[in-house]
Design a protein around this motif. Sequence first.
Motif, PDB file in Angstrom:
ATOM      1  N   THR A 186      58.785 -16.027 -22.540  1.00 53.13           N
ATOM      2  CA  THR A 186      58.289 -17.355 -22.215  1.00 53.13           C
ATOM      3  C   THR A 186      58.899 -17.870 -20.921  1.00 53.13           C
ATOM      4  O   THR A 186      58.203 -18.441 -20.069  1.00 53.13           O
ATOM      5  N   ILE A 187      60.209 -17.674 -20.750  1.00 56.52           N
ATOM      6  CA  ILE A 187      60.872 -18.105 -19.513  1.00 56.52           C
ATOM      7  C   ILE A 187      60.336 -17.319 -18.316  1.00 56.52           C
ATOM      8  O   ILE A 187      60.097 -17.884 -17.247  1.00 56.52           O
ATOM      9  N   ASN A 188      60.137 -16.018 -18.483  1.00 55.15           N
ATOM     10  CA  ASN A 188      59.601 -15.201 -17.394  1.00 55.15           C
ATOM     11  C   ASN A 188      58.200 -15.661 -16.993  1.00 55.15           C
ATOM     12  O   ASN A 188      57.870 -15.726 -15.807  1.00 55.15           O
ATOM     13  N   LEU A 196      51.393 -21.308 -19.888  1.00 57.72           N
ATOM     14  CA  LEU A 196      52.062 -20.846 -21.102  1.00 57.72           C
ATOM     15  C   LEU A 196      51.104 -20.829 -22.290  1.00 57.72           C
ATOM     16  O   LEU A 196      50.937 -21.811 -23.012  1.00 57.72           O
ATOM     17  N   THR A 197      50.492 -19.685 -22.479  1.00 58.82           N
ATOM     18  CA  THR A 197      49.704 -19.417 -23.685  1.00 58.82           C
ATOM     19  C   THR A 197      50.306 -18.179 -24.327  1.00 58.82           C
ATOM     20  O   THR A 197      50.873 -17.330 -23.610  1.00 58.82           O
ATOM     21  N   PRO A 198      50.223 -18.038 -25.644  1.00 49.08           N
ATOM     22  CA  PRO A 198      50.799 -16.848 -26.285  1.00 49.08           C
ATOM     23  C   PRO A 198      50.299 -15.544 -25.675  1.00 49.08           C
ATOM     24  O   PRO A 198      51.066 -14.595 -25.504  1.00 49.08           O
ATOM     25  N   GLU A 199      49.018 -15.522 -25.313  1.00 48.80           N
ATOM     26  CA  GLU A 199      48.442 -14.295 -24.744  1.00 48.80           C
ATOM     27  C   GLU A 199      49.030 -13.996 -23.366  1.00 48.80           C
ATOM     28  O   GLU A 199      49.319 -12.829 -23.048  1.00 48.80           O
ATOM     29  N   ASN A 200      49.221 -15.018 -22.551  1.00 52.59           N
ATOM     30  CA  ASN A 200      49.828 -14.813 -21.228  1.00 52.59           C
ATOM     31  C   ASN A 200      51.282 -14.399 -21.338  1.00 52.59           C
ATOM     32  O   ASN A 200      51.746 -13.474 -20.659  1.00 52.59           O
ATOM     33  N   LYS A 203      52.435 -10.726 -22.107  1.00 52.40           N
ATOM     34  CA  LYS A 203      52.374  -9.696 -21.072  1.00 52.40           C
ATOM     35  C   LYS A 203      53.691  -9.524 -20.318  1.00 52.40           C
ATOM     36  O   LYS A 203      53.886  -8.522 -19.631  1.00 52.40           O
ATOM     37  N   TYR A 204      54.590 -10.496 -20.439  1.00 53.60           N
ATOM     38  CA  TYR A 204      55.799 -10.480 -19.622  1.00 53.60           C
ATOM     39  C   TYR A 204      56.940  -9.707 -20.280  1.00 53.60           C
ATOM     40  O   TYR A 204      56.916  -9.403 -21.474  1.00 53.60           O
ATOM     41  N   ARG A 284      63.626  -7.701 -29.225  1.00 58.63           N
ATOM     42  CA  ARG A 284      62.527  -6.919 -29.783  1.00 58.63           C
ATOM     43  C   ARG A 284      61.225  -7.556 -29.325  1.00 58.63           C
ATOM     44  O   ARG A 284      61.193  -8.719 -28.957  1.00 58.63           O
ATOM     45  N   GLU A 285      60.145  -6.804 -29.385  1.00 58.03           N
ATOM     46  CA  GLU A 285      58.844  -7.356 -29.032  1.00 58.03           C
ATOM     47  C   GLU A 285      58.411  -8.368 -30.103  1.00 58.03           C
ATOM     48  O   GLU A 285      58.337  -8.024 -31.272  1.00 58.03           O
ATOM     49  N   PRO A 286      58.133  -9.613 -29.702  1.00 55.21           N
ATOM     50  CA  PRO A 286      57.734 -10.642 -30.664  1.00 55.21           C
ATOM     51  C   PRO A 286      56.235 -10.626 -30.930  1.00 55.21           C
ATOM     52  O   PRO A 286      55.466 -10.040 -30.162  1.00 55.21           O
ATOM     53  N   ASP A 287      55.828 -11.288 -32.021  1.00 50.08           N
ATOM     54  CA  ASP A 287      54.399 -11.462 -32.250  1.00 50.08           C
ATOM     55  C   ASP A 287      53.949 -12.789 -31.642  1.00 50.08           C
ATOM     56  O   ASP A 287      54.772 -13.582 -31.154  1.00 50.08           O
TER      57      ASP A 287
END
Length: 318
Positions: A186-188, A196-200, A203-204, A284-287
């Motif tokens: 989210t910070i990136n 700031l959308t979950p889909e965007n 990707k970071y 870890r990779e979040p959902d």
Amino acid sequence: MKRVRIGGQAVMEGVMMKNGDRYAVAVRKPDKDIEVKVVDYVSMESRSVFFRVPIIRGVVNFVESLVIGVKTLTYSASFYDDEEPEKAEKEKKEKKKERTPEQQKRADDAAMIGTVLFSLVFAIALFMMLPAFIGELIDKVIDNRIIMSAIEGVIRLGIFLGYVALISLMKDIQRVFMYHGAEHKTINCFEAGVPLTPENVKKYSRYHKRCGTSFLFIVMIISIIVFMFISADTAWLRLVIRLLLVPVIAGISYEFIMFAGKSDSKLANALSVPGMWVQRLTTREPDLDMIAVAIKSVEAVIDWEAYQDAMHKGEIED
């Protein structure tokens, strides 16, 4: 508009984000709703020029971060501290009725101070004093201060990495590490100027140069360098000197992390690689649901749309 560098921390089923003298913690409650708590406070750096002096500001920021971290962790855990939340909440209210608001505040402050002190003592004992003690035992065999400092540093790093690897086996910690990844992503995304959308955000990268994990890793590395210059006749005196140098090492490490976080130079990026490698263990990779919580936390401390609009117009000043 001044450039903003948001910091954060993963908590139990949530994320804390901090911007200046305001922080917010967003928690996904058992009923799946997101609870957001916003706190305004006056940082030590705002109170005195002395606390903004390089090295000293690092120690101050470290202690403040630890205090806020304990508070937010305790807050997030309060939603999950009992299998019967209603019963637990009822018991808390009954206990609070027996105390005045002032007494309750003193009790909460005392508990928080106790937790912070215990955390500091535990960390220093495990990651600083234990390796030093083992090093003193080996010193009887190898009579070379530089080699001994290097060996002690390797032991320290081994204990640190082993500790992180061990706790990462716990299911609750694995979820905290997923929220840690959501915080970084989210910070990136925010710093890249992307909505700031979950889909965007997804990707970071889940790695970030200003991460607390990188800070701790840098503490380990700098301690190796600093301890090479310690010379004392007795083992107990060397241990005392190491203990007294802990704040100095923390302050130097903070300055390095700030430099790396502000710079995109090849040198800063190269020096940041080892710390970001260690983040492979602590993130870890979040959902998408976890990312949504992190976004809520950011929204509580800054109007990110207005900030990014100013960024795109070139109106942000360092």
